[in-house]
Design a protein around this motif. Sequence first.
Motif, short mmCIF file in Angstrom:
data_model
loop_
_atom_site.label_atom_id
_atom_site.label_comp_id
_atom_site.label_asym_id
_atom_site.label_seq_id
_atom_site.Cartn_x
_atom_site.Cartn_y
_atom_site.Cartn_z
N GLY A 1 0.81 -1.21 0.00
CA GLY A 1 0.00 0.00 0.00
C GLY A 1 0.84 1.26 0.00
N TYR A 2 1.84 1.31 0.88
CA TYR A 2 2.71 2.49 0.92
C TYR A 2 3.56 2.60 -0.34
CZ TYR A 2 1.73 4.58 5.43
OH TYR A 2 1.13 5.24 6.46
N SER A 3 3.94 1.47 -0.92
CA SER A 3 4.69 1.51 -2.17
C SER A 3 3.82 2.08 -3.29
CB SER A 3 5.18 0.11 -2.55
OG SER A 3 6.07 -0.37 -1.59
N THR B 1 3.37 5.79 -2.80
CA THR B 1 4.57 6.53 -3.21
C THR B 1 4.61 6.68 -4.72
OG1 THR B 1 5.76 5.73 -1.27
CG2 THR B 1 7.10 6.56 -3.10
N LEU B 2 4.27 5.62 -5.45
CA LEU B 2 4.21 5.71 -6.91
C LEU B 2 3.14 6.72 -7.35
CD1 LEU B 2 4.61 1.96 -7.91
CD2 LEU B 2 6.30 3.80 -8.15
N TYR B 3 2.01 6.73 -6.67
CA TYR B 3 0.96 7.70 -6.97
C TYR B 3 1.48 9.13 -6.75
CZ TYR B 3 -2.97 10.78 -6.24
OH TYR B 3 -3.81 11.86 -6.28
N HIS B 4 2.17 9.36 -5.65
CA HIS B 4 2.71 10.69 -5.36
C HIS B 4 3.71 11.12 -6.44
CE1 HIS B 4 1.02 12.09 -1.63
NE2 HIS B 4 1.25 10.94 -1.04
N LEU B 5 4.55 10.20 -6.87
CA LEU B 5 5.51 10.53 -7.93
C LEU B 5 4.79 10.91 -9.22
CD1 LEU B 5 8.20 7.78 -7.27
CD2 LEU B 5 8.40 10.24 -6.81
N TYR B 6 3.74 10.17 -9.53
CA TYR B 6 2.93 10.47 -10.71
C TYR B 6 2.25 11.83 -10.56
CZ TYR B 6 -0.90 10.23 -14.07
OH TYR B 6 -1.79 10.50 -15.06
N ALA B 7 1.65 12.10 -9.40
CA ALA B 7 0.97 13.37 -9.15
C ALA B 7 1.95 14.53 -9.24
CB ALA B 7 0.28 13.33 -7.80
N GLN B 8 3.15 14.33 -8.71
CA GLN B 8 4.13 15.40 -8.79
C GLN B 8 4.54 15.68 -10.23
OE1 GLN B 8 7.38 15.05 -6.01
NE2 GLN B 8 6.14 16.21 -4.58
N GLN B 9 4.64 14.63 -11.01
CA GLN B 9 4.99 14.81 -12.43
C GLN B 9 3.89 15.61 -13.12
OE1 GLN B 9 5.32 11.15 -14.61
NE2 GLN B 9 6.19 12.15 -16.40
N LEU B 10 2.62 15.32 -12.81
CA LEU B 10 1.52 16.08 -13.40
C LEU B 10 1.57 17.54 -12.97
CD1 LEU B 10 -1.52 13.64 -13.06
CD2 LEU B 10 -0.25 14.25 -15.13
N VAL B 11 1.83 17.79 -11.69
CA VAL B 11 1.91 19.15 -11.18
C VAL B 11 3.04 19.90 -11.86
CG1 VAL B 11 2.50 20.53 -9.13
CG2 VAL B 11 0.82 18.69 -8.96
N ASN B 12 4.18 19.24 -12.03
CA ASN B 12 5.31 19.89 -12.69
C ASN B 12 5.02 20.19 -14.15
OD1 ASN B 12 6.78 19.85 -10.32
ND2 ASN B 12 7.81 17.93 -10.80
#
Length: 126
Positions: free
Chosen positions: A106-108, A111-122
């Motif tokens: 779940g935490y893994s 973390t992948l979701y957060h990396l994806y969301a950050q890429q979208l934000v950037n």
Amino acid sequence: MCIRDRRKGGRRDGEREKVYVDRPGGWVLAAFAIIVGLSLLDATFTLYLLKQGATEANPVMRAALHLGDQAFVLIKTGVTVLAAGFLMVHKNWPLGRLCLAVALLGYSALTLYHLYAQQLVNQVAL
């Protein structure tokens, strides 16, 4: 009593399941550390995304945010440490091992979701 004299298994021959031990073992300690580390990453990523306009989905953590960023991280990490510690103590229970594995996965995934969301934000920021 020396640390190496502490129990790693059951007291009686054949006792492997549903027993408490003094030394949980390397894989359990590693799982605990990874879960806590990923929780800290989750808190950091969450704070970053919140500053970009995102909202916290968890109502309990949303309430913790009203106490400030530092309190949010402390509460989130504290809850994770308690929960992961509980699972670590119950590593000799089938459900305890299952829940420990689910927490890691779940935490893994989070973390992948957060990396994806950050890429979208950037990308939007460009």
